[in-house]
Design a protein around this motif. Structure first.
Motif, PDB file in Angstrom:
ATOM      1  N   ASP A  53       6.633   6.763   1.219  1.00 29.13           N
ATOM      2  CA  ASP A  53       7.170   8.015   0.698  1.00 29.13           C
ATOM      3  C   ASP A  53       6.904   9.170   1.676  1.00 29.13           C
ATOM      4  O   ASP A  53       7.806   9.951   1.976  1.00 29.13           O
ATOM      5  CB  ASP A  53       6.561   8.314  -0.665  1.00 29.13           C
ATOM      6  CG  ASP A  53       7.149   9.547  -1.309  1.00 29.13           C
ATOM      7  OD1 ASP A  53       8.387   9.612  -1.446  1.00 29.13           O
ATOM      8  OD2 ASP A  53       6.370  10.453  -1.679  1.00 29.13           O
ATOM      9  N   ALA A  54       5.692   9.255   2.187  1.00 26.49           N
ATOM     10  CA  ALA A  54       5.328  10.337   3.105  1.00 26.49           C
ATOM     11  C   ALA A  54       6.084  10.235   4.425  1.00 26.49           C
ATOM     12  O   ALA A  54       6.450  11.250   5.018  1.00 26.49           O
ATOM     13  CB  ALA A  54       3.824  10.326   3.361  1.00 26.49           C
ATOM     14  N   ALA A  55       6.343   9.013   4.880  1.00 26.94           N
ATOM     15  CA  ALA A  55       7.034   8.806   6.158  1.00 26.94           C
ATOM     16  C   ALA A  55       8.548   8.895   6.028  1.00 26.94           C
ATOM     17  O   ALA A  55       9.256   8.840   7.029  1.00 26.94           O
ATOM     18  CB  ALA A  55       6.645   7.448   6.738  1.00 26.94           C
ATOM     19  N   LEU A  56       9.038   9.026   4.802  1.00 29.31           N
ATOM     20  CA  LEU A  56      10.484   9.059   4.551  1.00 29.31           C
ATOM     21  C   LEU A  56      11.144   7.828   5.143  1.00 29.31           C
ATOM     22  O   LEU A  56      12.171   7.893   5.819  1.00 29.31           O
ATOM     23  CB  LEU A  56      11.105  10.330   5.155  1.00 29.31           C
ATOM     24  CG  LEU A  56      10.458  11.651   4.745  1.00 29.31           C
ATOM     25  CD1 LEU A  56      11.012  12.786   5.580  1.00 29.31           C
ATOM     26  CD2 LEU A  56      10.654  11.914   3.272  1.00 29.31           C
ATOM     27  N   SER A  57      10.536   6.683   4.892  1.00 33.12           N
ATOM     28  CA  SER A  57      10.931   5.455   5.575  1.00 33.12           C
ATOM     29  C   SER A  57      11.009   4.272   4.628  1.00 33.12           C
ATOM     30  O   SER A  57      10.445   4.290   3.544  1.00 33.12           O
ATOM     31  CB  SER A  57       9.894   5.153   6.661  1.00 33.12           C
ATOM     32  OG  SER A  57      10.194   3.965   7.335  1.00 33.12           O
ATOM     33  N   ASN A  58      11.668   3.252   5.099  1.00 30.63           N
ATOM     34  CA  ASN A  58      11.588   1.945   4.465  1.00 30.63           C
ATOM     35  C   ASN A  58      10.489   1.184   5.183  1.00 30.63           C
ATOM     36  O   ASN A  58      10.031   1.588   6.246  1.00 30.63           O
ATOM     37  CB  ASN A  58      12.913   1.202   4.602  1.00 30.63           C
ATOM     38  CG  ASN A  58      14.007   1.853   3.788  1.00 30.63           C
ATOM     39  OD1 ASN A  58      13.796   2.244   2.650  1.00 30.63           O
ATOM     40  ND2 ASN A  58      15.182   1.985   4.375  1.00 30.63           N
ATOM     41  N   ALA A  59      10.094   0.090   4.617  1.00 29.93           N
ATOM     42  CA  ALA A  59       9.060  -0.724   5.249  1.00 29.93           C
ATOM     43  C   ALA A  59       9.631  -2.084   5.599  1.00 29.93           C
ATOM     44  O   ALA A  59      10.520  -2.589   4.921  1.00 29.93           O
ATOM     45  CB  ALA A  59       7.879  -0.886   4.306  1.00 29.93           C
ATOM     46  N   TRP A  60       9.122  -2.653   6.671  1.00 30.48           N
ATOM     47  CA  TRP A  60       9.459  -4.016   7.047  1.00 30.48           C
ATOM     48  C   TRP A  60       8.268  -4.880   6.685  1.00 30.48           C
ATOM     49  O   TRP A  60       7.131  -4.574   7.047  1.00 30.48           O
ATOM     50  CB  TRP A  60       9.745  -4.124   8.537  1.00 30.48           C
ATOM     51  CG  TRP A  60      11.018  -3.442   8.927  1.00 30.48           C
ATOM     52  CD1 TRP A  60      12.271  -3.969   8.879  1.00 30.48           C
ATOM     53  CD2 TRP A  60      11.184  -2.119   9.424  1.00 30.48           C
ATOM     54  NE1 TRP A  60      13.198  -3.052   9.326  1.00 30.48           N
ATOM     55  CE2 TRP A  60      12.556  -1.905   9.660  1.00 30.48           C
ATOM     56  CE3 TRP A  60      10.291  -1.066   9.696  1.00 30.48           C
ATOM     57  CZ2 TRP A  60      13.057  -0.704  10.154  1.00 30.48           C
ATOM     58  CZ3 TRP A  60      10.802   0.122  10.182  1.00 30.48           C
ATOM     59  CH2 TRP A  60      12.162   0.294  10.407  1.00 30.48           C
ATOM     60  N   VAL A  61       8.530  -5.961   5.974  1.00 32.40           N
ATOM     61  CA  VAL A  61       7.470  -6.855   5.510  1.00 32.40           C
ATOM     62  C   VAL A  61       7.611  -8.191   6.239  1.00 32.40           C
ATOM     63  O   VAL A  61       8.718  -8.720   6.359  1.00 32.40           O
ATOM     64  CB  VAL A  61       7.552  -7.068   3.978  1.00 32.40           C
ATOM     65  CG1 VAL A  61       6.447  -7.983   3.495  1.00 32.40           C
ATOM     66  CG2 VAL A  61       7.496  -5.718   3.261  1.00 32.40           C
ATOM     67  N   SER A  62       6.480  -8.723   6.698  1.00 35.35           N
ATOM     68  CA  SER A  62       6.504 -10.000   7.418  1.00 35.35           C
ATOM     69  C   SER A  62       6.926 -11.129   6.489  1.00 35.35           C
ATOM     70  O   SER A  62       6.850 -11.010   5.257  1.00 35.35           O
ATOM     71  CB  SER A  62       5.128 -10.302   8.013  1.00 35.35           C
ATOM     72  OG  SER A  62       4.166 -10.489   6.992  1.00 35.35           O
TER      73      SER A  62
END
Length: 80
Positions: A53-62
């Motif tokens: 939320d803070a990074a205004l990003s999606n995450a990539w999960v291994s």
């Protein structure tokens, strides 16, 4: 590394709230944050969600679901 200036900086920065952590890492030139889910209680995704939320990003999960990368690219675009 233990006891050197970089160790102190890392320990200090790691204690910051997610929004401040993201801002500090961005200002220091980091491209993202890598989380090891094994370092947190099972099922607890609060810090992960807060960083995303803070990074205004999606995450990539291994593939094995252990590692999560939160990019700071979108944060950079939004803050400039």
């Amino acid at each position: 590394m233990r006891g050197r200036p970089g160790d102190l900086w890392t320990a200090t920065v790691a204690q910051r709230a997610p929004a401040e952590l993201v801002r500090t890492l961005y200002d220091a030139g980091f491209a993202g944050i890598l989380l090891d889910r094994d370092g947190y209680p099972a099922g607890n995704r609060d810090i992960e969600a807060a960083l995303i939320d803070a990074a205004l990003s999606n995450a990539w999960v291994s593939d094995n679901q252990r590692w999560v990368f939160v990019s700071l690219t979108d944060y950079k675009k939004d803050t400039r």
